[in-house]
Motif scaffolding. Structure first.
Motif, short mmCIF file in Angstrom:
data_model
loop_
_atom_site.label_atom_id
_atom_site.label_comp_id
_atom_site.label_asym_id
_atom_site.label_seq_id
_atom_site.Cartn_x
_atom_site.Cartn_y
_atom_site.Cartn_z
N UNK A 164 0.81 -1.21 0.00
CA UNK A 164 0.00 0.00 0.00
C UNK A 164 0.85 1.27 0.00
N UNK A 165 2.15 1.15 0.24
CA UNK A 165 3.01 2.33 0.17
C UNK A 165 3.31 2.74 -1.26
N UNK A 166 2.96 1.90 -2.22
CA UNK A 166 3.23 2.18 -3.63
C UNK A 166 1.96 2.67 -4.32
N UNK A 167 2.10 3.71 -5.13
CA UNK A 167 1.00 4.18 -5.96
C UNK A 167 1.19 3.71 -7.39
N UNK A 168 0.31 4.20 -8.26
CA UNK A 168 0.37 3.86 -9.68
C UNK A 168 0.56 5.12 -10.50
N UNK A 169 1.49 5.07 -11.44
CA UNK A 169 1.57 6.06 -12.51
C UNK A 169 0.87 5.44 -13.71
N UNK A 170 -0.31 5.92 -14.04
CA UNK A 170 -1.11 5.35 -15.11
C UNK A 170 -0.64 5.93 -16.44
N UNK A 171 0.07 5.11 -17.21
CA UNK A 171 0.50 5.51 -18.55
C UNK A 171 -0.66 5.21 -19.50
N UNK A 172 -1.28 6.27 -20.01
CA UNK A 172 -2.50 6.10 -20.80
C UNK A 172 -2.24 5.36 -22.11
N UNK A 173 -1.10 5.62 -22.73
CA UNK A 173 -0.79 4.93 -23.97
C UNK A 173 -0.55 3.45 -23.76
N UNK A 174 0.19 3.09 -22.72
CA UNK A 174 0.43 1.68 -22.44
C UNK A 174 -0.88 0.94 -22.19
N UNK A 175 -1.78 1.57 -21.44
CA UNK A 175 -3.07 0.94 -21.17
C UNK A 175 -3.91 0.84 -22.45
N UNK A 176 -3.92 1.89 -23.24
CA UNK A 176 -4.70 1.90 -24.49
C UNK A 176 -4.25 0.81 -25.45
N UNK A 177 -2.94 0.59 -25.53
CA UNK A 177 -2.41 -0.37 -26.49
C UNK A 177 -2.69 -1.83 -26.12
N UNK A 178 -3.17 -2.06 -24.91
CA UNK A 178 -3.57 -3.42 -24.55
C UNK A 178 -4.79 -3.87 -25.35
N UNK A 181 -10.04 -5.74 -24.85
CA UNK A 181 -10.24 -7.07 -24.27
C UNK A 181 -9.32 -7.33 -23.09
N UNK A 182 -8.21 -6.61 -22.97
CA UNK A 182 -7.26 -6.83 -21.88
C UNK A 182 -7.33 -5.75 -20.81
N UNK A 183 -7.52 -4.54 -21.20
CA UNK A 183 -7.55 -3.47 -20.21
C UNK A 183 -7.53 -2.13 -20.90
N UNK A 184 -8.13 -1.15 -20.29
CA UNK A 184 -8.19 0.20 -20.83
C UNK A 184 -7.76 1.18 -19.75
N UNK A 185 -7.49 2.43 -20.12
CA UNK A 185 -7.22 3.42 -19.06
C UNK A 185 -8.32 3.47 -18.01
N UNK A 186 -9.57 3.39 -18.43
CA UNK A 186 -10.66 3.41 -17.46
C UNK A 186 -10.64 2.17 -16.57
N UNK A 187 -10.21 1.04 -17.14
CA UNK A 187 -10.10 -0.17 -16.33
C UNK A 187 -9.08 -0.01 -15.21
#
Length: 280
Positions: A164-178, A181-187
């Motif tokens: 829980x001490x770690x957060x997430x840096x959401x890379x929108x391009x990396x998520x989009x390129x999934x 069916x695998x995952x989206x930025x909104x996911x």
């Protein structure tokens, strides 16, 4: 309140920090700079009232560019080197009073071996969470697209559940390129909520990535054409996560292109509308 930042990835000349002032950034995320550059980074940020953030590795003092950052191996020597670079970056961030440290996870290089992968990943994450606690610096794991055992929102959520001490840096391009069916930025935003402390914001399509895969964020790119479609997406992402900062992570704009001010102004307007709505 969400801040607006820009990555040094936007620089054609990595040492021309002045060029980033066109974005009027609250934050600059520095990546891959040697130890000799740190006093200049500190002075520049102090002179312009800008908060630094760091993307592992900083400092990076080897003679050649970083070729492999492999926190989950499978070569244990590479995993140890990645952890050492992460620790040096977190220590440096504490000295600079940096907003956060971003670290890529897991190792993105084929071949992908299942044996020992989870154990190596948990060992790295536990050690990195310990660094965040020890130095008092937020450390954000950046989602990647490459590794089949760690790429979806669900896989990242399970891996980070105990840290829980770690957060997430959401890379929108990396998520989009999934792909949907695998995952989206909104996911990712739905799975992590306020644990998303930063977003890497740029436009891309599968056809452009990776060679020309980081284009400036604009309001006129359509999902129907394969783009992320940031105009329709970012308001929902801001509502779900309320991140500390959006970081523009596009590559150097074409010479003479009026993209810097336009991109920053558009994103600031989105942030303003979100912050105003959040306080009602």
């Amino acid at each position: 309140m969400t801040l607006l930042g820009v990555s040094t990835a936007a620089l054609a000349d990595r040492n021309d920090f002045e060029a980033l002032l066109a974005y009027q950034p609250d934050v600059i995320e520095f990546y891959g700079y040697p130890g000799s550059a740190l006093p200049g980074i500190a002075r520049f940020c102090a002179d312009h009232g800008i908060r630094p953030a760091l993307h592992t590795p900083v400092p990076y003092d080897l003679d050649s560019p970083l070729r492999r950052f492999a926190p989950t191996g499978p070569d244990p020597r590479q995993a140890a080197a990645a952890l050492a670079l992460t620790e040096a970056t977190v220590r440096c961030a504490a000295d600079l009073d940096a907003l956060h440290v971003v670290v890529h996870f897991p190792s993105p290089y084929p071949p992908f071996h299942e044996a020992g992968f989870e154990e190596a990943g948990q060992e790295f994450l536990a050690a990195t969470a310990g660094l965040a606690r020890r130095y008092g610096v937020p450390v954000l794991v950046e989602n990647l697209s490459a590794h089949p055992l760690m790429r979806t929102p669900e896989q990242y959520h399970r891996a980070l559940a105990a840290h829980r001490d770690l957060g997430l840096c959401l890379d929108l391009g990396h998520a989009h390129l999934l792909g949907a069916e695998l995952g989206t930025p909104l996911g990712f935003a739905s799975a992590f909520g306020s644990r998303v402390r930063s977003m890497h914001v740029y436009e891309t399509t599968a056809e452009r990535y990776p060679r020309h895969g980081h284009e400036p964020a604009t309001a006129d790119r359509s999902r129907a054409d394969g783009f992320i479609g940031l105009a329709g997406l970012l308001p929902d992402l801001l509502r779900l996560t309320r991140p500390a900062v959006l970081v523009m992570e596009h590559g150097p704009p074409a010479p003479g292109a009026p993209q810097a001010k336009g991109t920053a102004a558009w994103l600031r307007e989105l942030i303003h509308h979100h912050d105003a709505g959040a306080t009602v």
